[in-house]
Design a protein around this motif. Structure first.
Motif, short mmCIF file in Angstrom:
data_model
loop_
_atom_site.label_atom_id
_atom_site.label_comp_id
_atom_site.label_asym_id
_atom_site.label_seq_id
_atom_site.Cartn_x
_atom_site.Cartn_y
_atom_site.Cartn_z
N UNK A 71 12.66 -1.00 13.45
CA UNK A 71 11.96 -0.40 14.58
C UNK A 71 11.68 -1.53 15.59
N UNK A 72 10.78 -1.30 16.54
CA UNK A 72 10.53 -2.33 17.56
C UNK A 72 9.95 -3.60 16.98
N UNK A 73 9.32 -3.50 15.81
CA UNK A 73 8.71 -4.68 15.19
C UNK A 73 9.71 -5.51 14.40
N UNK A 74 10.89 -4.96 14.15
CA UNK A 74 11.88 -5.67 13.35
C UNK A 74 12.32 -4.85 12.15
N UNK A 75 12.85 -5.49 11.11
CA UNK A 75 13.35 -4.76 9.93
C UNK A 75 12.23 -4.03 9.20
N UNK A 76 12.51 -2.79 8.81
CA UNK A 76 11.55 -2.01 8.01
C UNK A 76 12.20 -1.47 6.74
N UNK A 77 13.44 -1.90 6.46
CA UNK A 77 14.09 -1.45 5.23
C UNK A 77 15.48 -2.04 5.09
N UNK A 78 15.89 -2.28 3.83
CA UNK A 78 17.27 -2.65 3.51
C UNK A 78 18.03 -1.36 3.30
N UNK A 79 18.99 -1.07 4.17
CA UNK A 79 19.67 0.22 4.16
C UNK A 79 20.31 0.50 2.81
N UNK A 80 19.93 1.63 2.20
CA UNK A 80 20.52 2.06 0.95
C UNK A 80 20.03 1.33 -0.27
N UNK A 81 19.11 0.37 -0.11
CA UNK A 81 18.65 -0.42 -1.24
C UNK A 81 17.16 -0.23 -1.49
N UNK A 82 16.32 -0.63 -0.53
CA UNK A 82 14.88 -0.50 -0.70
C UNK A 82 14.20 -0.55 0.66
N UNK A 83 13.12 0.21 0.80
CA UNK A 83 12.36 0.23 2.04
C UNK A 83 11.45 -0.98 2.17
N UNK A 84 10.87 -1.12 3.36
CA UNK A 84 9.96 -2.23 3.62
C UNK A 84 8.52 -1.84 3.39
N UNK A 85 7.70 -2.87 3.12
CA UNK A 85 6.28 -2.62 2.83
C UNK A 85 5.50 -2.20 4.06
N UNK A 86 5.99 -2.54 5.27
CA UNK A 86 5.20 -2.29 6.48
C UNK A 86 5.10 -0.82 6.84
N UNK A 87 6.01 0.01 6.34
CA UNK A 87 5.99 1.44 6.71
C UNK A 87 5.87 2.34 5.49
N UNK A 88 5.45 1.80 4.36
CA UNK A 88 5.38 2.63 3.15
C UNK A 88 4.26 3.65 3.24
N UNK A 89 4.40 4.69 2.44
CA UNK A 89 3.39 5.75 2.37
C UNK A 89 2.11 5.18 1.79
N UNK A 90 0.99 5.41 2.46
CA UNK A 90 -0.29 4.82 2.05
C UNK A 90 -0.96 5.66 0.98
N UNK A 91 -1.59 4.95 0.02
CA UNK A 91 -2.35 5.60 -1.04
C UNK A 91 -3.75 5.88 -0.51
N UNK A 92 -4.19 7.14 -0.53
CA UNK A 92 -5.54 7.44 0.00
C UNK A 92 -6.64 6.74 -0.78
N UNK A 93 -6.38 6.31 -2.01
CA UNK A 93 -7.41 5.61 -2.77
C UNK A 93 -7.71 4.25 -2.17
N UNK A 94 -6.73 3.68 -1.41
CA UNK A 94 -6.92 2.35 -0.83
C UNK A 94 -7.28 2.43 0.66
#
Length: 833
Positions: A314-337
């Motif tokens: 995205x505009x901030x830079x890489x957010x995932x390795x295509x077909x391998x694993x996503x990036x931590x910056x855009x992961x789904x957030x746990x409501x407990x945290x």
């Protein structure tokens, strides 16, 4: 791929009585590798029910937390009264719904349950964790169920604890079987039943309202589908049925959005990724990595990216390795945290298999997604997979699917394969017929047109079908490999063994008959072997052909002599208690040419030309055939009959004579000097009548014996078979048997100590003439009686005529002629004369 049978039945209406083993047998006949059929809950016995926690008393004075609970289990205990249970888990509270096993039940293990006295209270049952029920390895706490289930409800059915799971080893060409859709298709074909395809969904067409996506590398990403769901309840949990299916398939439930993407991947075969929309900055871009970029993946590791890595940005830079694993910056957030994710972007894309495989290997990051992309994913399944994920998010999390649909697709040429309708018949050697071939190809999803020559268009989920023989294999496997008839091929008559092969076999038979045991060693060696043999730095045997990718870095070269491997085998056998050994090996050695040339790299789409073949041959090292023996310990064993004979240099020389006789060649033995043999006990082996040295035999040098850890007086021999037979094929005759008696004459000659016995023997043979049948040296004597610097050689001469009985005068005359020739050529003196 783990396939729960209960899930498979959703897509194929299997017969009610079919067990997991029955289905496995059908799939194996269809060409899949079903490794095991796991019986879940086979030893589970109820009552196992839903319970409601009424009260909790914390017990003190113990090393760990202990809770005394009363649990409402409805009428499952037969009384309706609360059940008294002692539990050590602390992750539940009053009012929670839990899983309770009552006395008389049996948990997986098997582990029978009964009421017992513990911690000062009666515990009539257990409150269960996932591991205790065989649902997984999670033992951090007990299972807390959603509040809507009534106390006393059967938990065995609720948690789907009884099932059968097929564990299928999916080969690289069968990537489509890494999904329930793929395995269900195979099962439907195997049973001749219709398939309820989970990818057949109503999907809205692409429009301009979808989330903005730009693909800068269409070769790396030829399809990208994006869908958005808003208003998602961040506290929504994955329902039990979804969690259980993931667990049976070997995937740990994490959170609702992640569980849904994993579920759809298992169901349809299309890997998905979910982004928190509020954490994505601007449009999504698919591109290659730039120099110096980094990405922190979902596992928390910061990774330095390579220029070949395909990225989701995205505009901030890489957010995932295509077909391998996503990036931590855009992961789904746990409501407990903190605030949970309420807006989700679903990505369903198709990436280049080679690119994904290289990225996963480069970063040592294998994943369920990369495993599927590497083997080939159906690009047409992306839209259906995204729709399925959206539907589940709306159904379970109360979200709203936005109207926008992003679908970027690069043009795909239609792959058509031309195949003769009778090709499967010719490959399998049986008659299927055009109708069967057409039907089977249509069952795997192909469109087929034509009569005698078929035009076949493979389905998009079968990228492995590229050749007519691929299609023939599909027909044969679906018809059943066990139905292919066993027929001997029509082999044209050959010309038999070559002369070189005959000689090789005769040598092996002769050595085996002489008591030697054949061994086969790896043809690799290193500098340490040459050092142990005591070879000089300029010895030609040190010039080797080195391998580019050796099996062992310490042995990177091809052998130039058979002795290192043979003596290594001798040492290993002696180390294991076999002390009396006589072994041999035949094989090629590899000698680099004086003028090195680089081999051309021929094309793979046609046969190399004669010039290319000649250049390839010229680049190969010389590969002469050798035979070698090694001896240690007793050649003839000791026993009650007396002391045996120790193996010596003479046995090694006799082995060389045995080889020569098998090849129809006569050897002359003379003193030689060559590492690794003892300089005073080394025989040089020469073809009789020539100066052609073909090998050496004798006792190994003491330093070599010590370096290799061999017994003292170890003997060895090595002969070049190609040099031995360089004069062409020799006629090997059997021994002549005469009906006339033999006349034996002994002669003892005194010669200078420096005169070789072979030279004296040659003179005797020459002088004796055609009546001489055999000659044998039976005694060598030195001492005062013969004089200093002298030695006495005693020979037994056997004379025989083919047509008559020899007279004493004839035998004596032949003996005297032999002695005269020896005296003339070697300066010998007849002993006692």
């Amino acid at each position: 791929m783990r396939v729960p049978l209960s899930w498979l039945r959703e897509y194929v209406d299997l017969p009610a009585g079919e067990t997991g083993r029955d289905v496995a047998e059908r799939l194996v006949r269809a060409g899949l590798e079903v490794e095991t059929v796991e019986q879940l809950g086979a030893d589970l016995k109820g009552p196992l029910v839903v319970g409601e926690v009424l009260s909790i008393e914390e017990l003190s004075g113990f090393k760990k937390p202990i809770r005394h609970c009363f649990v409402n289990v409805g009428g499952a205990n037969g009384t309706g009264e609360p059940q008294e249970i002692v539990c050590g888990a602390t992750n539940f509270a009053v009012g929670d719904k839990v899983v309770v096993v009552l006395p008389g039940a049996v948990l997986p293990g098997p582990f029978p349950i009964s009421a017992r006295k513990t911690y000062g209270h009666t515990s009539a049952g257990m409150i269960c964790s996932a591991r205790e029920l065989g649902m997984g390895d999670d033992h951090n706490g007990i299972i807390v169920l959603p509040p809507e289930y009534e106390p006393g409800t059967d938990a065995i059915e609720l948690l789907q604890l009884v099932d059968e799971v097929l564990d299928i080893a999916v080969t690289p060409d069968r990537g489509y079987c890494l999904s329930m859709r793929g395995v269900a298709r195979e099962a439907a074909t195997a049973y001749g039943l219709p398939l309820a395809d989970p990818a057949l969904l109503d999907v809205p067409p692409a429009n301009s309202f979808g989330y903005l996506v730009k693909v800068d590398d269409p070769a790396g990403c030829d399809r990208f589908v994006a869908r958005t769901v808003v208003g998602v309840d961040p506290n929504a949990k994955s329902p039990i049925w979804l969690q259980r299916r993931l667990q049976k398939a070997g995937i740990r439930p994490i959170s609702l959005a992640v569980d849904i993407t994993n579920y759809v991947m298992l169901e349809v075969g299309q890997p998905l990724h979910a982004y928190d929309k509020q954490r994505v900055d601007g449009p999504i871009t698919v591109r290659r990595a730039a120099e110096g970029e980094t990405l922190t993946t979902l596992d928390g590791v910061e990774r330095k990216l390579a220029a070949e890595d395909l990225l989701i940005c995205d505009n901030s830079g890489p957010i995932g390795l295509a077909g391998v694993m996503g990036g931590a910056s855009t992961e789904i957030l746990d409501p407990a945290a903190g605030p949970g994710t309420t807006e989700v972007i679903i990505e369903a894309a198709h990436f280049d298999p080679v690119s994904v495989a290289r990225t996963a290997k480069r970063h040592k990051l294998p994943s369920e997604a990369s495993k599927r992309f590497e083997r080939g994913v159906d690009p047409e399944a992306a839209r259906a997979a995204a729709q399925r994920a959206v539907d589940l998010l709306v159904l379970i999390a109360g979200g709203t699917a936005e109207a926008g649909v992003t679908d970027i697709a690069a043009p795909h040429p239609v792959r058509t394969i031309t195949i003769a309708a009778d090709l499967p018949d010719r490959v399998a050697g049986t008659a299927y017929g055009r109708e069967t071939v057409t039907r089977r190809l249509q069952e795997i999803g192909c469109s087929v047109a034509g009569a005698d020559v078929l035009e076949v268009t493979p389905p998009t989920w079968r990228p492995d079908l590229t050749d007519p023989y691929d299609l023939a294999e599909e027909v044969i496997r679906l018809e059943g490999y066990d139905n292919v008839p066993a027929r001997m091929p029509n082999v044209p008559p050959g010309k038999g063994l070559t002369e070189a092969q005959r000689i090789h076999r005769r040598i092996g038979v002769a050595l085996a008959g002489a008591g030697y045991v054949e061994v086969n060693n790896y043809p690799f060696l290193g500098e340490a072997a040459f050092e142990a043999l005591g070879l000089e730095p300029d010895d030609r045997r040190r010039r080797t052909v080195k391998l580019v990718n050796p099996l062992n870095d310490e042995e990177p070269s091809l052998r130039t002599t058979l002795l290192p491997g043979l003596l290594g085998a001798l040492r290993r056998n002696i180390g294991r208690g076999n002390t009396d050994l006589a072994i041999y090996e035949t094989g090629t050695v590899f000698l680099p040419k004086d003028e090195l040339s680089v081999a051309p790299r021929p094309a793979v789409d046609h046969r190399p030309s004669d010039e290319e073949l000649a250049a390839l041959d010229a680049a190969l090292p010389d590969q002469p055939r050798r035979v070698a023996v090694a001896l240690a310990g007793e050649r003839l064993p000791s026993g009650w009959w007396g002391k045996g004979d120790q193996a010596s240099w003479a046995d090694a020389v006799e082995a060389a004579r045995t080889v020569a006789r098998a090849a129809g060649v006569e050897l002359t033995v003379r003193q030689g000097q060559r590492a690794p043999w003892h300089p005073g006990r080394c025989a040089e082996l020469v073809v009789a009548g020539t100066d052609r040295v073909v090998g050496h035999a004798g006792e190994l040098h003491p330093r070599v014996v010590k370096a290799l850890g061999l017994p003292a007086r170890t003997a060895a021999m090595e002969v070049d078979i190609d040099l031995l037979t360089a004069d062409g094929p020799q006629k090997v005759n059997g021994p002549a048997v005469s009906g006339f008696p033999v006349a034996t004459q002994d002669v003892a000659l005194i010669v200078d100590a420096a005169v070789p016995a072979a030279e004296v023997e040659a003179a005797l043979r020459s002088g004796a003439g055609e009546l001489l049948e055999a000659i044998r040296l039976f005694d060598v004597f030195t001492g005062e009686q013969v004089g200093e610097g002298k030695k006495s050689l005693a020979y037994a001469l056997r004379f025989r005529a083919a047509d008559r009985t020899l007279t004493a005068d004839e035998a004596t005359a032949a003996r005297e002629a032999a002695v005269a020739e020896a005296v003339s050529r070697t300066g010998a003196v007849l002993r006692g004369a």
